[in-house]
Design an enzyme around this catalytic site. Structure first.
Site, PDB file in Angstrom:
ATOM      1  N   CYS A   2     -39.842   2.201  87.854  1.00 39.73           N
ATOM      2  CA  CYS A   2     -40.884   1.374  88.445  1.00 39.73           C
ATOM      3  C   CYS A   2     -41.648   2.146  89.504  1.00 39.73           C
ATOM      4  O   CYS A   2     -41.351   3.304  89.803  1.00 39.73           O
ATOM      5  CB  CYS A   2     -40.268   0.120  89.083  1.00 39.73           C
ATOM      6  SG  CYS A   2     -39.267  -0.876  87.942  1.00 39.73           S
ATOM      7  N   ARG A  50     -43.553  -2.759  87.298  1.00 41.08           N
ATOM      8  CA  ARG A  50     -42.268  -2.750  86.605  1.00 41.08           C
ATOM      9  C   ARG A  50     -42.347  -2.125  85.224  1.00 41.08           C
ATOM     10  O   ARG A  50     -43.239  -2.441  84.428  1.00 41.08           O
ATOM     11  CB  ARG A  50     -41.727  -4.175  86.463  1.00 41.08           C
ATOM     12  CG  ARG A  50     -40.293  -4.180  85.925  1.00 41.08           C
ATOM     13  CD  ARG A  50     -39.742  -5.565  85.734  1.00 41.08           C
ATOM     14  NE  ARG A  50     -38.337  -5.484  85.341  1.00 41.08           N
ATOM     15  CZ  ARG A  50     -37.684  -6.419  84.669  1.00 41.08           C
ATOM     16  NH1 ARG A  50     -38.308  -7.537  84.329  1.00 41.08           N
ATOM     17  NH2 ARG A  50     -36.413  -6.259  84.347  1.00 41.08           N
ATOM     18  N   LEU A  51     -41.403  -1.218  84.962  1.00 39.87           N
ATOM     19  CA  LEU A  51     -41.073  -0.773  83.617  1.00 39.87           C
ATOM     20  C   LEU A  51     -39.743  -1.424  83.280  1.00 39.87           C
ATOM     21  O   LEU A  51     -38.704  -1.078  83.844  1.00 39.87           O
ATOM     22  CB  LEU A  51     -40.955   0.753  83.552  1.00 39.87           C
ATOM     23  CG  LEU A  51     -40.536   1.338  82.190  1.00 39.87           C
ATOM     24  CD1 LEU A  51     -41.598   1.066  81.129  1.00 39.87           C
ATOM     25  CD2 LEU A  51     -40.282   2.840  82.308  1.00 39.87           C
ATOM     26  N   SER A  52     -39.745  -2.392  82.406  1.00 40.37           N
ATOM     27  CA  SER A  52     -38.555  -3.207  82.154  1.00 40.37           C
ATOM     28  C   SER A  52     -37.516  -2.404  81.374  1.00 40.37           C
ATOM     29  O   SER A  52     -37.792  -1.905  80.273  1.00 40.37           O
ATOM     30  CB  SER A  52     -38.928  -4.464  81.360  1.00 40.37           C
ATOM     31  OG  SER A  52     -39.888  -5.222  82.065  1.00 40.37           O
ATOM     32  N   ASN A  75     -36.994   1.087  92.724  1.00 42.63           N
ATOM     33  CA  ASN A  75     -37.332   2.001  91.631  1.00 42.63           C
ATOM     34  C   ASN A  75     -36.069   2.755  91.273  1.00 42.63           C
ATOM     35  O   ASN A  75     -35.513   3.460  92.120  1.00 42.63           O
ATOM     36  CB  ASN A  75     -38.425   2.976  92.089  1.00 42.63           C
ATOM     37  CG  ASN A  75     -38.639   4.118  91.105  1.00 42.63           C
ATOM     38  OD1 ASN A  75     -38.413   3.974  89.916  1.00 42.63           O
ATOM     39  ND2 ASN A  75     -39.071   5.257  91.605  1.00 42.63           N
ATOM     40  N   GLY A  76     -35.594   2.613  90.030  1.00 44.45           N
ATOM     41  CA  GLY A  76     -34.428   3.365  89.599  1.00 44.45           C
ATOM     42  C   GLY A  76     -33.425   2.508  88.860  1.00 44.45           C
ATOM     43  O   GLY A  76     -33.759   1.479  88.277  1.00 44.45           O
ATOM     44  N   ASP A 100     -29.659  -5.111  88.007  1.00 42.92           N
ATOM     45  CA  ASP A 100     -29.027  -4.253  89.007  1.00 42.92           C
ATOM     46  C   ASP A 100     -29.743  -4.355  90.356  1.00 42.92           C
ATOM     47  O   ASP A 100     -29.159  -4.056  91.402  1.00 42.92           O
ATOM     48  CB  ASP A 100     -28.970  -2.804  88.532  1.00 42.92           C
ATOM     49  CG  ASP A 100     -30.322  -2.247  88.117  1.00 42.92           C
ATOM     50  OD1 ASP A 100     -31.213  -3.035  87.752  1.00 42.92           O
ATOM     51  OD2 ASP A 100     -30.486  -1.015  88.126  1.00 42.92           O
ATOM     52  N   SER A 365     -31.364  13.505  80.137  1.00 48.11           N
ATOM     53  CA  SER A 365     -31.715  14.927  80.221  1.00 48.11           C
ATOM     54  C   SER A 365     -30.521  15.731  80.716  1.00 48.11           C
ATOM     55  O   SER A 365     -29.539  15.171  81.202  1.00 48.11           O
ATOM     56  CB  SER A 365     -32.905  15.128  81.177  1.00 48.11           C
ATOM     57  OG  SER A 365     -32.469  15.134  82.524  1.00 48.11           O
ATOM     58  N   GLY A 366     -30.619  17.040  80.621  1.00 51.13           N
ATOM     59  CA  GLY A 366     -29.568  17.932  81.099  1.00 51.13           C
ATOM     60  C   GLY A 366     -29.854  18.497  82.470  1.00 51.13           C
ATOM     61  O   GLY A 366     -29.190  19.466  82.886  1.00 51.13           O
TER      62      GLY A 366
END
Length: 642
Positions: A2, A50-52, A75-76, A100, A365-366
């Site tokens: 977000c 928001r990115l749901s 955000n997170g 969360d 990701s690594g």
């Protein structure tokens, strides 16, 4: 994932107008295309995009407690929110959603700033407690999620996930900081807590900022977490313990109510994360894992190895070839990053994020494996130099080896084993300054040649290497490897690697999660004895051993190429375009540079006498930033270049 923004006036009880906070969140729309929300009351305005990802129906923000006393913008992801829930419920808290985000609300109410020690995840958030009159801003331990802030001329405190949110405020002064320009050209990024703008700051990783209603001062960030500064005893079976810990971190980060995948290159880190995620998916946590690779034509192309790995792990694999114009791409970096950013691997990173976003909303990701388990080649070089330093007195090193370094030619285009100038130079210096030389992109002597006399005077006394000395001095003086890793964990990781991952992913509304940066895993890995991380000049030894049951030997022990690209050749092929930009209006109008020195740099590279590809890329990126800022930011210098 977000975007958040806020305005707070500790002394003025007026309710902030809606237009400024809406303008701030509009500038962050790419971080959250699924909706927006606002909260305004006396002293304060909060905005959210928001990115749901988790609790699609119930996770709307800003989110408040039932009594309206505490409100959060976040955000997170908090990966242990399900484990925190019963603890908080036992203390009398009642949850109304599966999100969360709500764990932060109740965690603050119950534990205050102590909640930061309990939250496991990647986060940047703002909590407003009306009853206490306190505003808490906090950033995760490693700096995976960004948070910027500033004080406005009228006494308001403003903050946002990206500088674009702050720059949406027309009253914000936009004066470029000369020291930040020097840092950028030295390191390729502006390190925390600075930014390219004087007066705009990044909240450092592992820190929080607590502001209070009625407070007249400007509080400083406070640290709540730091990585180990000394090694611990070796575990009985370190590879097996690492495999267990990394598996737990990966499983925790598979939490999502939307499609999830993973980046997969030909390297150990992304392959390890993918192998563990694919195994977890196969055990009933979901269907076949989606994986994504970007490749380059020629020997640097990692698509064949990634495809073999994907096939062996049973993932649904997609790949594309990246044919990119880096001269053109340099102009777009300012739009993505909000300031100059000199890591050219951001260009293919954006490409793989774009590919992934067509199929998933979250990608593992690594990132972090090189820093935590000593994967960079420079760690081996630093260990070698430190070994030599231990046998040769400092005076002799400076006189003899330093003299050899000055005499040795700069053979940029020769085979690697003949390019000894940098190694000799590092050995001749003290440990911290020597290590800084290995990470520096444009050394001081080159930068000072390029600077105009006026700008040279403006940065006189500023030393980008000083922070490395301070950081490395915090560690065990007998553990040179840990000192270098510790410095990177405070500079390169949050300033380059994680900025690159966040901004390129958010540019296409993708959430990226790096399981190797689980804080408990980081603390454990950093505290391993050096011999478990670096053996025989090969880094990540313990990680390679841990993954032997899951990954093929040629992948684990072969040479990793990374996002390779021959940008130097492009700069020669487009020499006239490069020349036009670097000797054009924005660069010279800035007052930063000495035109004849820029011309020499261009000519040396175009003729093939020296390889200035990295320096030219950074200068092109800076030119793109200055061009975008023309007529908006204050001049860097009042005087024109000589």
């Amino acid at each position: 994932m977000c975007g958040l923004a806020g305005l707070f006036h500790p002394l003025d009880p007026a309710v902030p107008a809606v237009r400024p906070i809406r303008g701030m969140t509009d500038a962050l729309a790419h971080r959250g295309p699924d909706g927006d929300g606002f909260h305004r009351e006396p002293h304060l305005a909060l905005g959210h995009r928001r990115l749901s990802v988790v609790d699609l129906a119930g996770g709307t923000q800003p989110m408040s407690t039932a009594d309206g006393q505490v409100t959060v913008c976040f955000n997170g992801e908090i990966y242990n929110h399900a484990a925190l829930r019963p603890l908080l419920e036992a203390a009398g808290h009642r949850f109304r959603t599966r999100s969360d985000t709500e764990a932060i609300l109740h965690g603050w109410t119950e534990w205050g700033t102590g909640c930061l020690d309990r939250l496991k995840g990647m986060f940047a958030f703002a909590v407003w407690d009306r009853q206490r009159g306190e505003l808490l801003l906090a950033r995760d331990r490693l700096g995976e999620k960004p948070l910027y802030y500033t004080w406005l001329p009228d006494g308001r405190f403003a903050f946002a996930s990206e500088m674009a949110g702050l720059l949406a405020l027309p009253e914000l002064p936009r004066r470029i900081d000369p020291a930040a320009v020097d840092d950028f050209l030295a390191l390729g990024y502006v390190p925390d807590p600075g930014t390219i703008y004087a007066g705009i700051h990044r909240l450092p990783a592992g820190h929080f900022l607590l502001l209070r209603r009625g407070e007249t001062g400007r509080p400083a960030p406070r640290r709540y977490w730091r990585p180990p500064t000394a090694a611990a005893a070796a575990p009985a079976d370190a590879p097996a313990e690492l495999a267990r810990r990394l598996d737990a971190a990966v499983r925790a980060q598979l939490m999502a109510d939307v499609p999830l995948g993973a980046f997969l290159s030909g390297g150990v880190d992304s392959s390890a994360v993918t192998a563990l995620a694919a195994r977890a998916q196969g055990e009933g946590l979901g269907g076949s894992l989606a994986t994504f690779t970007i490749g380059f034509p020629g020997e640097a192309d990692e698509r064949p190895l990634a495809a073999r790995t994907a096939s062996s792990l049973g993932t649904t694999h997609r790949s594309e070839v990246a044919a990119m114009d880096y001269v053109a791409a340099a102009r777009g970096q300012a739009r993505i990053f909000g300031e100059p950013f000199g890591d050219h691997s951001a260009v293919p990173m954006l490409a793989v994020c774009t590919l992934a976003r067509r199929h998933v909303t979250v990608a593992l990701s690594g990132d972090g494996g090189d820093e935590v388990f000593a994967g960079y080649r420079r760690y081996a070089f630093h260990a070698l130099a430190e070994g030599v330093r231990s046998f040769i007195p400092a005076g002799a090193r400076r006189r003899v080896i330093g003299g050899l370094a000055r005499l040795y030619p700069k053979l940029d285009r020769a085979p690697r084993w003949l390019r000894a100038k940098h190694t000799l130079t590092e050995i001749s210096l003290d440990s911290a300054l020597g290590y800084y030389r290995t990470v520096c992109k444009l050394h001081e002597e080159r930068r000072r040649e390029l600077f105009s006399p006026a700008f040279r005077a403006a940065v006189d006394g500023h030393d980008p290497s000083a922070r490395f000395g301070r950081l490395m001095a915090e560690c065990d003086p007998e553990d040179a490897l840990l000192q270098a890793q510790y410095a990177d964990l405070h500079t390169y990781l949050p300033g380059d690697i994680l900025v690159k991952a966040d901004r390129t992913a958010m540019a296409v509304s993708l959430e990226v999660r790096p399981p190797i940066l689980d804080p408990e895993l980081v603390a454990w890995g950093m505290a391993l004895p050096a011999r478990l991380k670096l053996q025989g000049g090969t880094g990540k030894h313990v990680l390679r051993r841990a993954m032997e049951p899951l990954l093929p030997s040629d992948l684990l022990w072969g040479r990793k190429r990374g996002f390779a690209a021959e940008i130097g050749g492009q700069f020669r092929a487009q020499a006239e375009t490069v020349r036009g930009r670097l000797l054009g209006g924005p660069m010279l109008d800035s007052g930063l540079f000495h035109a004849p020195a820029l011309a020499r740099l261009l000519e040396e590279h175009a003729a093939g006498r020296l390889d200035h590809a990295q320096g030219l890329w950074q200068l092109l990126v800076l030119e793109g930033f200055l061009a975008a800022e023309a007529g908006t930011a204050g001049a860097v210098l009042e005087s024109a270049p000589a």
